[in-house]
Design a protein around this motif. Structure first.
Motif, short mmCIF file in Angstrom:
data_model
loop_
_atom_site.label_atom_id
_atom_site.label_comp_id
_atom_site.label_asym_id
_atom_site.label_seq_id
_atom_site.Cartn_x
_atom_site.Cartn_y
_atom_site.Cartn_z
N TYR A 22 -20.17 2.39 3.54
CA TYR A 22 -19.60 1.08 3.18
C TYR A 22 -19.45 0.23 4.45
CZ TYR A 22 -16.41 -2.54 1.53
OH TYR A 22 -15.86 -3.76 1.23
N ALA A 39 -5.38 -1.01 0.95
CA ALA A 39 -6.80 -0.68 0.70
C ALA A 39 -7.64 -1.20 1.86
CB ALA A 39 -7.28 -1.24 -0.64
N THR A 40 -7.17 -0.91 3.06
CA THR A 40 -7.71 -1.52 4.28
C THR A 40 -9.14 -1.12 4.59
OG1 THR A 40 -7.17 -1.87 6.63
CG2 THR A 40 -6.78 0.33 5.78
N GLY A 41 -9.62 0.01 4.06
CA GLY A 41 -10.97 0.46 4.41
C GLY A 41 -11.04 0.71 5.91
N PHE A 83 -10.78 -6.75 -1.47
CA PHE A 83 -11.72 -6.07 -2.37
C PHE A 83 -11.19 -4.70 -2.82
CE2 PHE A 83 -14.02 -8.90 0.48
CZ PHE A 83 -14.51 -9.79 -0.45
N ILE A 107 -9.34 -6.65 7.70
CA ILE A 107 -8.33 -7.71 7.55
C ILE A 107 -7.17 -7.45 8.51
CG2 ILE A 107 -6.88 -8.99 5.93
CD1 ILE A 107 -8.73 -7.94 3.72
N ASP A 144 -4.58 3.02 3.30
CA ASP A 144 -5.67 3.33 2.38
C ASP A 144 -5.45 4.73 1.82
OD1 ASP A 144 -8.72 1.96 2.15
OD2 ASP A 144 -8.56 4.04 1.45
N GLN A 155 -11.45 6.86 5.21
CA GLN A 155 -11.33 5.45 5.60
C GLN A 155 -10.31 5.29 6.71
OE1 GLN A 155 -13.44 3.32 4.80
NE2 GLN A 155 -13.62 2.83 2.63
N SER A 192 -17.88 -8.21 3.85
CA SER A 192 -16.50 -8.32 3.34
C SER A 192 -15.56 -8.89 4.39
CB SER A 192 -16.01 -6.97 2.81
OG SER A 192 -15.57 -6.16 3.85
N GLU A 228 -12.73 7.57 -7.93
CA GLU A 228 -12.65 6.60 -6.83
C GLU A 228 -12.34 7.31 -5.51
OE1 GLU A 228 -12.64 3.03 -6.34
OE2 GLU A 228 -13.73 2.90 -8.21
N LEU A 242 -8.56 -0.30 -8.70
CA LEU A 242 -7.28 0.31 -9.09
C LEU A 242 -7.21 0.48 -10.61
CD1 LEU A 242 -4.88 -1.75 -6.80
CD2 LEU A 242 -6.00 0.44 -6.33
N SER A 258 -7.78 6.83 1.11
CA SER A 258 -8.86 7.72 1.54
C SER A 258 -8.68 8.14 2.99
CB SER A 258 -10.21 6.99 1.37
OG SER A 258 -11.18 7.54 2.24
N GLY A 273 -2.06 6.21 2.04
CA GLY A 273 -1.07 5.95 1.00
C GLY A 273 -1.70 5.21 -0.17
N ASP A 274 -0.95 5.15 -1.26
CA ASP A 274 -1.47 4.60 -2.51
C ASP A 274 -0.99 3.16 -2.72
OD1 ASP A 274 -2.22 4.04 -5.11
OD2 ASP A 274 -1.48 5.93 -5.93
N ALA A 275 -1.92 2.28 -3.01
CA ALA A 275 -1.61 0.86 -3.27
C ALA A 275 -0.62 0.70 -4.42
CB ALA A 275 -2.91 0.13 -3.63
C1 LIG Z 1 -14.32 -2.02 -1.34
S1 LIG Z 1 -13.32 -1.15 -0.20
C2 LIG Z 1 -12.54 -2.50 0.65
C3 LIG Z 1 -12.22 -2.18 2.07
C4 LIG Z 1 -11.70 -3.36 2.92
N1 LIG Z 1 -10.38 -3.78 2.50
C5 LIG Z 1 -12.63 -4.54 2.89
O1 LIG Z 1 -12.15 -5.67 2.74
O2 LIG Z 1 -13.84 -4.36 3.06
C6 LIG Z 1 -12.03 -0.57 -1.28
C7 LIG Z 1 -11.00 0.28 -0.53
O3 LIG Z 1 -9.93 0.53 -1.44
C8 LIG Z 1 -9.44 1.85 -1.17
N2 LIG Z 1 -8.66 2.24 -2.36
C9 LIG Z 1 -9.10 2.43 -3.62
N3 LIG Z 1 -8.09 2.80 -4.42
C10 LIG Z 1 -6.97 2.82 -3.64
C11 LIG Z 1 -5.60 3.12 -3.89
N4 LIG Z 1 -5.18 3.47 -5.11
N5 LIG Z 1 -4.72 3.02 -2.88
C12 LIG Z 1 -5.14 2.68 -1.62
N6 LIG Z 1 -6.43 2.42 -1.32
C13 LIG Z 1 -7.33 2.48 -2.32
C14 LIG Z 1 -10.70 2.64 -0.91
O4 LIG Z 1 -10.46 3.85 -0.25
C15 LIG Z 1 -11.50 1.64 -0.07
O5 LIG Z 1 -11.22 1.80 1.29
#
Ligand SMILES: C[S@@+](CC[C@H](N)C(=O)[O-])C[C@H]1O[C@@H](n2cnc3c(N)ncnc32)[C@H](O)[C@@H]1O
Length: 276
Positions: free
Chosen positions: A26, A57-59, A118, A63, A78, A83, A34, A15, A123, A80, A99-101
């Motif tokens: 994306y 997971a703000t991308g 999303f 939001i 996020d 991102q 999204s 991921e 996860l 990544s 940071g990690d969710a």
């Molecule tokens: C499908 S995108 C969604 C982005 C945005 N929130 C949206 O609504 O479009 C998923 C996001 O989750 C992040 N992500 C995945 N695993 C994660 C984790 N363990 N901790 C934080 N972010 C994570 C990815 O880097 C990516 O930016």
């Protein structure tokens, strides 16, 4: 095979590596879709002007930006770096952190609300993310999240996944992964949020429409701008991928309205409140 403890690390690496590469694509392909459920999610969580909101997971920060538009104070997080860099570029006046969710870098009882668009379906241990959201919320605060609704005929995910099922070959190269649509099921949501300590749990479906001017745009979004779906398509032999593209295009053409193709891609929105 089911997802188990030994699969967690390879899945995280898959991921993380995937989102580092897919951040820009994306945003280009999926962002306008999204972002449609951002305001409905804030509404479901009762987020108001002045609230301190964590967007996990703000991308690219859709939001977080919607929260700011209603006068709340968002922080986006996020895992990544790509991102976070993109989000900072698009919204320079919003704070974004890496940071990690599942291990949030915040003190207990910091936020009025926590949202995640999303992200749950990416996860390895979503229960941990729900527990972390509970921990960093103030009493009475809401945790709201969106996931894609379960695939159905004539809708975005249903069209693409059924084309892969009919024309694709099994993907031996993909890592074992948790079920992608698990939290489109309100029973699963209720069980997870209740176990994490939330109450007043609700799930609603929000309609979203992907507007495309080219009938191949949806295939391109899955083929280039995602992680699991992109890996699934990229690992197909060229002739199978071409058949999948043709099948998706044929169904998208059926959805023409006026000059555009209007593809329904509903989202499932859930909320729970930290009991005071
Ligand atoms: C499908 S995108 C969604 C982005 C945005 N929130 C949206 O609504 O479009 C998923 C996001 O989750 C992040 N992500 C995945 N695993 C994660 C984790 N363990 N901790 C934080 N972010 C994570 C990815 O880097 C990516 O930016």
């Amino acid at each position: 095979m089911t997802f188990s403890t030994k699969d967690i690390e390879p899945f995280i690496a898959f991921e993380k590596n995937g989102w580092e590469k897919a951040a820009g694509a994306y945003h280009d392909h999926w962002g306008a879709l999204s972002a449609q459920s951002a305001l409905p999610m804030l509404d479901l969580a009762g987020i108001k002007q002045g609230a301190l909101v964590l967007d996990v997971a703000t991308g690219a920060g859709y939001i977080a930006a919607a929260a700011r538009s209603i006068g709340a104070t968002p922080i986006g997080l996020d895992f990544s770096g790509a991102q976070v860099e993109l989000a900072r570029k698009i919204y320079p006046d919003i704070e974004f952190l890496e940071g990690d969710a599942q291990d949030l870098p915040f003190d207990d009882q910091t936020f009025d609300s926590v949202v995640m668009g999303f992200g749950m379906n990416h996860l390895p241990e979503p229960e941990k993310a729900a527990q972390e959201a509970w921990r960093v919320l103030k009493p009475g605060g809401a945790f709201a999240f969106s996931v894609w609704a379960a695939p159905a005929a004539g809708e975005g995910f249903g069209i693409v996944l059924s084309a892969i099922e009919r024309h694709g070959v099994p993907n031996a190269k993909l890592p074992e992964a948790p079920p992608y649509f698990r939290f489109a099921d309100p029973i699963e949501v209720k069980a997870m949020l209740t176990a994490a300590g939330f109450g007043e749990i609700a799930t609603v479906v929000a309609s979203q429409v992907w507007r495309h001017s080219d009938p191949d745009e949806m295939f391109d979004a899955f083929n280039k701008g995602a992680v699991r779906a992109t890996a699934m398509l990229q690992s197909q032999p060229e002739n199978a991928r071409a058949k999948i593209r043709d099948a998706v295009r044929a169904e998208v053409r059926e959805l023409m309205k006026g000059e555009d193709y209007l593809i329904p891609v509903p989202a499932s929105l859930s909320v729970g409140f930290k009991q005071s």
